[in-house]
Design a protein around this motif. Sequence first.
Motif, PDB file in Angstrom:
ATOM      1  N   ILE A  63       0.865  -1.179   0.000  1.00  0.00           N
ATOM      2  CA  ILE A  63       0.000   0.000   0.000  1.00  0.00           C
ATOM      3  C   ILE A  63       0.906   1.235   0.000  1.00  0.00           C
ATOM      4  O   ILE A  63       1.654   1.445   0.945  1.00  0.00           O
ATOM      5  N   PRO A  64       0.833   2.051  -1.054  1.00  0.00           N
ATOM      6  CA  PRO A  64       1.687   3.231  -1.088  1.00  0.00           C
ATOM      7  C   PRO A  64       1.231   4.295  -0.092  1.00  0.00           C
ATOM      8  O   PRO A  64       0.026   4.480   0.117  1.00  0.00           O
ATOM      9  N   THR A  65       2.171   4.991   0.518  1.00  0.00           N
ATOM     10  CA  THR A  65       1.827   6.038   1.478  1.00  0.00           C
ATOM     11  C   THR A  65       1.089   7.195   0.811  1.00  0.00           C
ATOM     12  O   THR A  65       0.359   7.933   1.464  1.00  0.00           O
ATOM     13  N   GLU A  66       1.243   7.339  -0.499  1.00  0.00           N
ATOM     14  CA  GLU A  66       0.554   8.409  -1.230  1.00  0.00           C
ATOM     15  C   GLU A  66      -0.956   8.273  -1.176  1.00  0.00           C
ATOM     16  O   GLU A  66      -1.676   9.238  -1.435  1.00  0.00           O
ATOM     17  N   LEU A  67      -1.452   7.103  -0.820  1.00  0.00           N
ATOM     18  CA  LEU A  67      -2.895   6.915  -0.671  1.00  0.00           C
ATOM     19  C   LEU A  67      -3.460   7.936   0.317  1.00  0.00           C
ATOM     20  O   LEU A  67      -4.592   8.391   0.177  1.00  0.00           O
ATOM     21  N   ALA A  68      -2.666   8.319   1.300  1.00  0.00           N
ATOM     22  CA  ALA A  68      -3.109   9.282   2.313  1.00  0.00           C
ATOM     23  C   ALA A  68      -3.406  10.655   1.716  1.00  0.00           C
ATOM     24  O   ALA A  68      -4.060  11.474   2.346  1.00  0.00           O
ATOM     25  N   ASN A  69      -2.944  10.908   0.495  1.00  0.00           N
ATOM     26  CA  ASN A  69      -3.202  12.200  -0.153  1.00  0.00           C
ATOM     27  C   ASN A  69      -4.572  12.261  -0.821  1.00  0.00           C
ATOM     28  O   ASN A  69      -4.986  13.325  -1.267  1.00  0.00           O
ATOM     29  N   LEU A  70      -5.263  11.158  -0.902  1.00  0.00           N
ATOM     30  CA  LEU A  70      -6.574  11.114  -1.566  1.00  0.00           C
ATOM     31  C   LEU A  70      -7.655  11.507  -0.566  1.00  0.00           C
ATOM     32  O   LEU A  70      -8.435  10.681  -0.110  1.00  0.00           O
ATOM     33  N   ASN A  71      -7.735  12.786  -0.237  1.00  0.00           N
ATOM     34  CA  ASN A  71      -8.622  13.215   0.838  1.00  0.00           C
ATOM     35  C   ASN A  71     -10.095  13.283   0.437  1.00  0.00           C
ATOM     36  O   ASN A  71     -10.920  13.673   1.238  1.00  0.00           O
ATOM     37  N   MET A  72     -10.452  12.885  -0.773  1.00  0.00           N
ATOM     38  CA  MET A  72     -11.851  12.777  -1.172  1.00  0.00           C
ATOM     39  C   MET A  72     -12.312  11.321  -1.149  1.00  0.00           C
ATOM     40  O   MET A  72     -13.458  11.025  -1.420  1.00  0.00           O
ATOM     41  N   HIS A  91      -9.744  -6.050  -0.536  1.00  0.00           N
ATOM     42  CA  HIS A  91      -9.831  -7.418  -0.012  1.00  0.00           C
ATOM     43  C   HIS A  91      -9.635  -8.430  -1.148  1.00  0.00           C
ATOM     44  O   HIS A  91     -10.000  -8.188  -2.284  1.00  0.00           O
ATOM     45  N   GLY A  92      -8.987  -9.531  -0.798  1.00  0.00           N
ATOM     46  CA  GLY A  92      -8.760 -10.612  -1.748  1.00  0.00           C
ATOM     47  C   GLY A  92      -7.654 -10.351  -2.755  1.00  0.00           C
ATOM     48  O   GLY A  92      -7.566 -11.040  -3.750  1.00  0.00           O
ATOM     49  N   THR A  93      -6.810  -9.369  -2.496  1.00  0.00           N
ATOM     50  CA  THR A  93      -5.697  -9.081  -3.407  1.00  0.00           C
ATOM     51  C   THR A  93      -4.403  -9.646  -2.842  1.00  0.00           C
ATOM     52  O   THR A  93      -4.379 -10.192  -1.746  1.00  0.00           O
ATOM     53  N   ASN A  94      -3.324  -9.494  -3.570  1.00  0.00           N
ATOM     54  CA  ASN A  94      -2.015  -9.978  -3.122  1.00  0.00           C
ATOM     55  C   ASN A  94      -1.198  -8.875  -2.461  1.00  0.00           C
ATOM     56  O   ASN A  94       0.033  -8.932  -2.436  1.00  0.00           O
ATOM     57  N   ILE A  95      -1.870  -7.868  -1.923  1.00  0.00           N
ATOM     58  CA  ILE A  95      -1.184  -6.789  -1.217  1.00  0.00           C
ATOM     59  C   ILE A  95      -0.450  -7.379  -0.011  1.00  0.00           C
ATOM     60  O   ILE A  95      -0.988  -8.221   0.698  1.00  0.00           O
ATOM     61  N   ASN A  96       0.775  -6.927   0.214  1.00  0.00           N
ATOM     62  CA  ASN A  96       1.529  -7.394   1.379  1.00  0.00           C
ATOM     63  C   ASN A  96       2.226  -6.207   2.031  1.00  0.00           C
ATOM     64  O   ASN A  96       2.008  -5.073   1.645  1.00  0.00           O
ATOM     65  N   GLY A  97       3.057  -6.476   3.007  1.00  0.00           N
ATOM     66  CA  GLY A  97       3.719  -5.402   3.738  1.00  0.00           C
ATOM     67  C   GLY A  97       2.873  -4.956   4.912  1.00  0.00           C
ATOM     68  O   GLY A  97       1.973  -5.661   5.351  1.00  0.00           O
ATOM     69  N   THR A  98       3.143  -3.763   5.398  1.00  0.00           N
ATOM     70  CA  THR A  98       2.433  -3.247   6.563  1.00  0.00           C
ATOM     71  C   THR A  98       1.420  -2.188   6.134  1.00  0.00           C
ATOM     72  O   THR A  98       1.462  -1.686   5.016  1.00  0.00           O
ATOM     73  N   ILE A  99       0.518  -1.855   7.058  1.00  0.00           N
ATOM     74  CA  ILE A  99      -0.444  -0.784   6.811  1.00  0.00           C
ATOM     75  C   ILE A  99       0.258   0.532   7.138  1.00  0.00           C
ATOM     76  O   ILE A  99       0.682   0.736   8.271  1.00  0.00           O
ATOM     77  N   PRO A 100       0.403   1.432   6.171  1.00  0.00           N
ATOM     78  CA  PRO A 100       1.118   2.685   6.432  1.00  0.00           C
ATOM     79  C   PRO A 100       0.425   3.543   7.494  1.00  0.00           C
ATOM     80  O   PRO A 100      -0.797   3.724   7.443  1.00  0.00           O
ATOM     81  N   THR A 101       1.182   4.056   8.430  1.00  0.00           N
ATOM     82  CA  THR A 101       0.612   4.913   9.467  1.00  0.00           C
ATOM     83  C   THR A 101       0.056   6.207   8.884  1.00  0.00           C
ATOM     84  O   THR A 101      -0.831   6.819   9.466  1.00  0.00           O
ATOM     85  N   GLU A 102       0.544   6.614   7.732  1.00  0.00           N
ATOM     86  CA  GLU A 102       0.086   7.849   7.090  1.00  0.00           C
ATOM     87  C   GLU A 102      -1.396   7.812   6.732  1.00  0.00           C
ATOM     88  O   GLU A 102      -2.005   8.856   6.501  1.00  0.00           O
ATOM     89  N   LEU A 103      -2.001   6.623   6.702  1.00  0.00           N
ATOM     90  CA  LEU A 103      -3.414   6.536   6.331  1.00  0.00           C
ATOM     91  C   LEU A 103      -4.318   7.242   7.328  1.00  0.00           C
ATOM     92  O   LEU A 103      -5.460   7.559   7.010  1.00  0.00           O
ATOM     93  N   GLY A 104      -3.825   7.536   8.514  1.00  0.00           N
ATOM     94  CA  GLY A 104      -4.597   8.308   9.476  1.00  0.00           C
ATOM     95  C   GLY A 104      -4.923   9.709   8.980  1.00  0.00           C
ATOM     96  O   GLY A 104      -5.860  10.346   9.446  1.00  0.00           O
ATOM     97  N   ARG A 105      -4.178  10.188   7.983  1.00  0.00           N
ATOM     98  CA  ARG A 105      -4.450  11.516   7.413  1.00  0.00           C
ATOM     99  C   ARG A 105      -5.702  11.534   6.550  1.00  0.00           C
ATOM    100  O   ARG A 105      -6.187  12.600   6.179  1.00  0.00           O
ATOM    101  N   LEU A 136      -2.238 -10.217   2.291  1.00  0.00           N
ATOM    102  CA  LEU A 136      -1.023 -10.724   2.930  1.00  0.00           C
ATOM    103  C   LEU A 136      -0.361  -9.668   3.805  1.00  0.00           C
ATOM    104  O   LEU A 136       0.842  -9.699   4.032  1.00  0.00           O
ATOM    105  N   LEU A 137      -1.155  -8.720   4.306  1.00  0.00           N
ATOM    106  CA  LEU A 137      -0.612  -7.654   5.142  1.00  0.00           C
ATOM    107  C   LEU A 137       0.004  -8.211   6.423  1.00  0.00           C
ATOM    108  O   LEU A 137      -0.529  -9.138   7.018  1.00  0.00           O
ATOM    109  N   THR A 138       1.110  -7.627   6.832  1.00  0.00           N
ATOM    110  CA  THR A 138       1.823  -8.057   8.033  1.00  0.00           C
ATOM    111  C   THR A 138       1.977  -6.859   8.970  1.00  0.00           C
ATOM    112  O   THR A 138       1.487  -5.776   8.690  1.00  0.00           O
ATOM    113  N   GLY A 139       2.679  -7.061  10.053  1.00  0.00           N
ATOM    114  CA  GLY A 139       2.920  -5.981  11.002  1.00  0.00           C
ATOM    115  C   GLY A 139       1.780  -5.867  12.000  1.00  0.00           C
ATOM    116  O   GLY A 139       0.941  -6.758  12.121  1.00  0.00           O
ATOM    117  N   THR A 140       1.774  -4.764  12.712  1.00  0.00           N
ATOM    118  CA  THR A 140       0.733  -4.532  13.708  1.00  0.00           C
ATOM    119  C   THR A 140      -0.302  -3.552  13.150  1.00  0.00           C
ATOM    120  O   THR A 140      -0.086  -2.925  12.115  1.00  0.00           O
TER     121      THR A 140
END
Length: 181
Positions: A3-12, A19-33, A58-62
């Motif tokens: 998940i790219p951190t730039e997603l947090a810039n989509l404020n609309m 769901h059901g994709t092959n996305i992996n890695g962690t959930i970026p903290t920037e999504l709180g924006r 396949l998301l990992t981390g906390t």
Amino acid sequence: GHIPTELANLNMLDAFDLHGTNINGTIPTELGRLRRTRLPLGLGKAASLSSFDLSNTLLTGTIPTELADLTLLKNLNLDHTVIHGTIPEEFAALSLLEVLNLSNANLTGGIPSSLGNITTLKFLYLDNNNLSGSIPINVLNSRSLEILSLKNNQLNTTLEDIFSNMKPQMIKLYLSNNFIH
């Protein structure tokens, strides 16, 4: 991919569903924006995101506590991920949350009693984790909770404690494969 951190810039953005994709890695903290308002000059408080679904990935981390900054979120689904750790106490700030699904996510620790303070929470799914301790009275006597699914954890309580604290609006209660006595 991740998940790219730039997603947090989509404020609309109103809904985010991978769901059901092959996305992996962690959930970026920037999504709180993503909680920014949509209307100019403070004419409203419509948050950018009302539904956040990363289930079956396949998301990992906390779970980032920054997700609690999405204060108008109504649906949060991280079911069937490879995340771990505990359920953030900060989720109590999600005052409009109706559905919280953290099932099948390798979570440990206890169920935060603060979840019972979310007066709009109707559906709470925490099954198939490694949650331990008792079921907080605050969660059991929530006036809005209709479905509580806690099966396949390590929770330890008595039937008397459960039923003496439940509100009558509860429609479905799943507690199998816990230490209920």
